[in-house]
Motif scaffolding. Sequence first.
Motif, PDB file in Angstrom:
ATOM      1  N   ILE A  94     -56.091  14.154  32.074  1.00  0.00           N
ATOM      2  CA  ILE A  94     -56.434  12.927  31.441  1.00  0.00           C
ATOM      3  C   ILE A  94     -56.855  12.436  33.301  1.00  0.00           C
ATOM      4  O   ILE A  94     -55.830  13.310  34.389  1.00  0.00           O
ATOM      5  N   HIS A  95     -57.359  11.926  33.706  1.00  0.00           N
ATOM      6  CA  HIS A  95     -57.948  11.392  35.027  1.00  0.00           C
ATOM      7  C   HIS A  95     -58.204  10.133  35.320  1.00  0.00           C
ATOM      8  O   HIS A  95     -58.918   9.095  34.384  1.00  0.00           O
ATOM      9  N   TRP A  96     -57.469   9.798  36.607  1.00  0.00           N
ATOM     10  CA  TRP A  96     -57.916   7.937  36.638  1.00  0.00           C
ATOM     11  C   TRP A  96     -58.908   8.027  37.788  1.00  0.00           C
ATOM     12  O   TRP A  96     -58.934   9.188  38.700  1.00  0.00           O
ATOM     13  N   PHE A  97     -59.974   7.350  37.768  1.00  0.00           N
ATOM     14  CA  PHE A  97     -61.202   7.548  38.764  1.00  0.00           C
ATOM     15  C   PHE A  97     -60.854   5.708  38.690  1.00  0.00           C
ATOM     16  O   PHE A  97     -60.905   4.917  38.116  1.00  0.00           O
ATOM     17  N   ARG A  98     -62.199   5.253  40.105  1.00  0.00           N
ATOM     18  CA  ARG A  98     -62.406   3.942  40.983  1.00  0.00           C
ATOM     19  C   ARG A  98     -63.610   3.840  40.907  1.00  0.00           C
ATOM     20  O   ARG A  98     -64.501   5.369  41.701  1.00  0.00           O
ATOM     21  N   GLN A  99     -63.926   3.210  40.773  1.00  0.00           N
ATOM     22  CA  GLN A  99     -65.580   2.676  41.964  1.00  0.00           C
ATOM     23  C   GLN A  99     -65.600   1.268  42.317  1.00  0.00           C
ATOM     24  O   GLN A  99     -65.189   0.231  41.792  1.00  0.00           O
ATOM     25  N   ALA A 100     -65.619   1.235  43.503  1.00  0.00           N
ATOM     26  CA  ALA A 100     -65.080  -0.265  44.341  1.00  0.00           C
ATOM     27  C   ALA A 100     -66.759  -0.594  43.891  1.00  0.00           C
ATOM     28  O   ALA A 100     -68.009   0.629  44.109  1.00  0.00           O
ATOM     29  N   GLU A 111     -58.160  -2.126  49.968  1.00  0.00           N
ATOM     30  CA  GLU A 111     -59.167  -0.409  49.785  1.00  0.00           C
ATOM     31  C   GLU A 111     -58.687  -0.303  49.090  1.00  0.00           C
ATOM     32  O   GLU A 111     -59.585   0.206  48.156  1.00  0.00           O
ATOM     33  N   ASP A 112     -58.017  -0.144  48.130  1.00  0.00           N
ATOM     34  CA  ASP A 112     -57.787  -0.523  46.307  1.00  0.00           C
ATOM     35  C   ASP A 112     -58.576  -0.975  45.335  1.00  0.00           C
ATOM     36  O   ASP A 112     -57.991  -0.775  44.801  1.00  0.00           O
ATOM     37  N   THR A 113     -59.074  -2.318  46.202  1.00  0.00           N
ATOM     38  CA  THR A 113     -59.646  -2.700  45.053  1.00  0.00           C
ATOM     39  C   THR A 113     -60.962  -1.991  44.223  1.00  0.00           C
ATOM     40  O   THR A 113     -62.580  -1.170  45.096  1.00  0.00           O
ATOM     41  N   ALA A 114     -61.588  -1.741  42.927  1.00  0.00           N
ATOM     42  CA  ALA A 114     -62.324  -1.033  42.066  1.00  0.00           C
ATOM     43  C   ALA A 114     -62.030  -1.541  41.101  1.00  0.00           C
ATOM     44  O   ALA A 114     -61.097  -2.109  40.604  1.00  0.00           O
ATOM     45  N   VAL A 115     -63.288  -0.995  39.969  1.00  0.00           N
ATOM     46  CA  VAL A 115     -63.021  -0.843  38.861  1.00  0.00           C
ATOM     47  C   VAL A 115     -62.015   0.561  38.329  1.00  0.00           C
ATOM     48  O   VAL A 115     -62.649   1.733  39.044  1.00  0.00           O
ATOM     49  N   TYR A 116     -60.981   0.693  37.824  1.00  0.00           N
ATOM     50  CA  TYR A 116     -60.382   1.560  36.620  1.00  0.00           C
ATOM     51  C   TYR A 116     -60.938   2.541  35.768  1.00  0.00           C
ATOM     52  O   TYR A 116     -60.500   1.269  35.149  1.00  0.00           O
ATOM     53  N   TYR A 117     -61.157   3.404  35.561  1.00  0.00           N
ATOM     54  CA  TYR A 117     -61.636   4.252  34.396  1.00  0.00           C
ATOM     55  C   TYR A 117     -60.118   5.245  34.583  1.00  0.00           C
ATOM     56  O   TYR A 117     -60.465   6.011  35.025  1.00  0.00           O
ATOM     57  N   CYS A 118     -59.985   5.462  32.832  1.00  0.00           N
ATOM     58  CA  CYS A 118     -59.682   6.434  32.751  1.00  0.00           C
ATOM     59  C   CYS A 118     -60.663   7.636  31.530  1.00  0.00           C
ATOM     60  O   CYS A 118     -60.966   7.386  31.200  1.00  0.00           O
ATOM     61  N   ASN A 119     -60.420   8.757  31.996  1.00  0.00           N
ATOM     62  CA  ASN A 119     -60.810   9.974  31.080  1.00  0.00           C
ATOM     63  C   ASN A 119     -60.122  11.108  30.988  1.00  0.00           C
ATOM     64  O   ASN A 119     -59.042  11.302  31.740  1.00  0.00           O
ATOM     65  N   ALA A 120     -60.631  10.944  29.403  1.00  0.00           N
ATOM     66  CA  ALA A 120     -59.669  12.484  29.141  1.00  0.00           C
ATOM     67  C   ALA A 120     -61.208  13.608  29.104  1.00  0.00           C
ATOM     68  O   ALA A 120     -61.531  13.618  28.503  1.00  0.00           O
ATOM     69  N   ASP A 121     -60.504  14.810  29.675  1.00  0.00           N
ATOM     70  CA  ASP A 121     -60.725  16.186  29.715  1.00  0.00           C
ATOM     71  C   ASP A 121     -60.637  17.094  29.365  1.00  0.00           C
ATOM     72  O   ASP A 121     -59.618  17.384  29.398  1.00  0.00           O
ATOM     73  N   PRO A 122     -61.063  17.465  28.523  1.00  0.00           N
ATOM     74  CA  PRO A 122     -60.641  18.886  27.322  1.00  0.00           C
ATOM     75  C   PRO A 122     -60.877  19.929  28.208  1.00  0.00           C
ATOM     76  O   PRO A 122     -61.500  20.400  28.999  1.00  0.00           O
ATOM     77  N   GLN A 123     -59.379  20.690  27.476  1.00  0.00           N
ATOM     78  CA  GLN A 123     -58.939  21.815  28.072  1.00  0.00           C
ATOM     79  C   GLN A 123     -59.777  23.194  27.350  1.00  0.00           C
ATOM     80  O   GLN A 123     -59.511  24.314  28.315  1.00  0.00           O
ATOM     81  N   ILE A 124     -60.079  23.006  26.366  1.00  0.00           N
ATOM     82  CA  ILE A 124     -60.868  23.395  25.037  1.00  0.00           C
ATOM     83  C   ILE A 124     -61.777  23.260  24.533  1.00  0.00           C
ATOM     84  O   ILE A 124     -62.431  22.257  25.134  1.00  0.00           O
ATOM     85  N   THR A 162     -64.339  11.764  27.174  1.00  0.00           N
ATOM     86  CA  THR A 162     -64.298  10.478  26.969  1.00  0.00           C
ATOM     87  C   THR A 162     -64.306   9.741  27.676  1.00  0.00           C
ATOM     88  O   THR A 162     -62.387   9.683  28.799  1.00  0.00           O
ATOM     89  N   TRP A 163     -64.418   8.531  27.886  1.00  0.00           N
ATOM     90  CA  TRP A 163     -64.448   7.394  29.288  1.00  0.00           C
ATOM     91  C   TRP A 163     -63.956   6.466  28.208  1.00  0.00           C
ATOM     92  O   TRP A 163     -64.711   5.518  27.080  1.00  0.00           O
ATOM     93  N   GLY A 164     -62.881   5.389  29.017  1.00  0.00           N
ATOM     94  CA  GLY A 164     -62.449   3.967  28.426  1.00  0.00           C
ATOM     95  C   GLY A 164     -63.487   3.065  29.355  1.00  0.00           C
ATOM     96  O   GLY A 164     -64.370   3.774  30.202  1.00  0.00           O
ATOM     97  N   GLN A 165     -63.155   2.107  29.125  1.00  0.00           N
ATOM     98  CA  GLN A 165     -64.144   0.614  29.829  1.00  0.00           C
ATOM     99  C   GLN A 165     -64.448   0.459  31.121  1.00  0.00           C
ATOM    100  O   GLN A 165     -64.439  -0.516  31.822  1.00  0.00           O
TER     101      GLN A 165
END
Length: 121
Positions: free
Chosen positions: A34-40, A89-102, A110-113
Amino acid sequence: QLQIVESGGGLVQSGGSLRLSCATSGFTLEYYTIHWFRQAPGKEREGVSCMRISDGRTKYTESVKGRFTMARINGRNTVYLQMNSLKPEDTAVYYCNADPQIIATGYAETWGQGTLVTVSS
């Protein structure tokens, strides 16, 4: 059906805290990272942190080390991002991403909104 829903964003003052939630459904989460990304605004999406669910190992980008923590209760389908000592500087839209390992049928990235975090100075 694989689905991710993020929540927990909002407006907070500098130095404050928020906890983001990444609620997953349809996943066998142990086979994912599971990843957290962000986009300012006006910037590219960047990786913030990740957790390999199988062993709970986590990684953080340098700018959030010591302030952000990923966590999951074993067996639960929600992953959290605890954010402390927030900065503007942490202001952003934060996205959760599920990255399969198999590679297998039914396992897909899969990405969240996204959820908006705004830190005021």
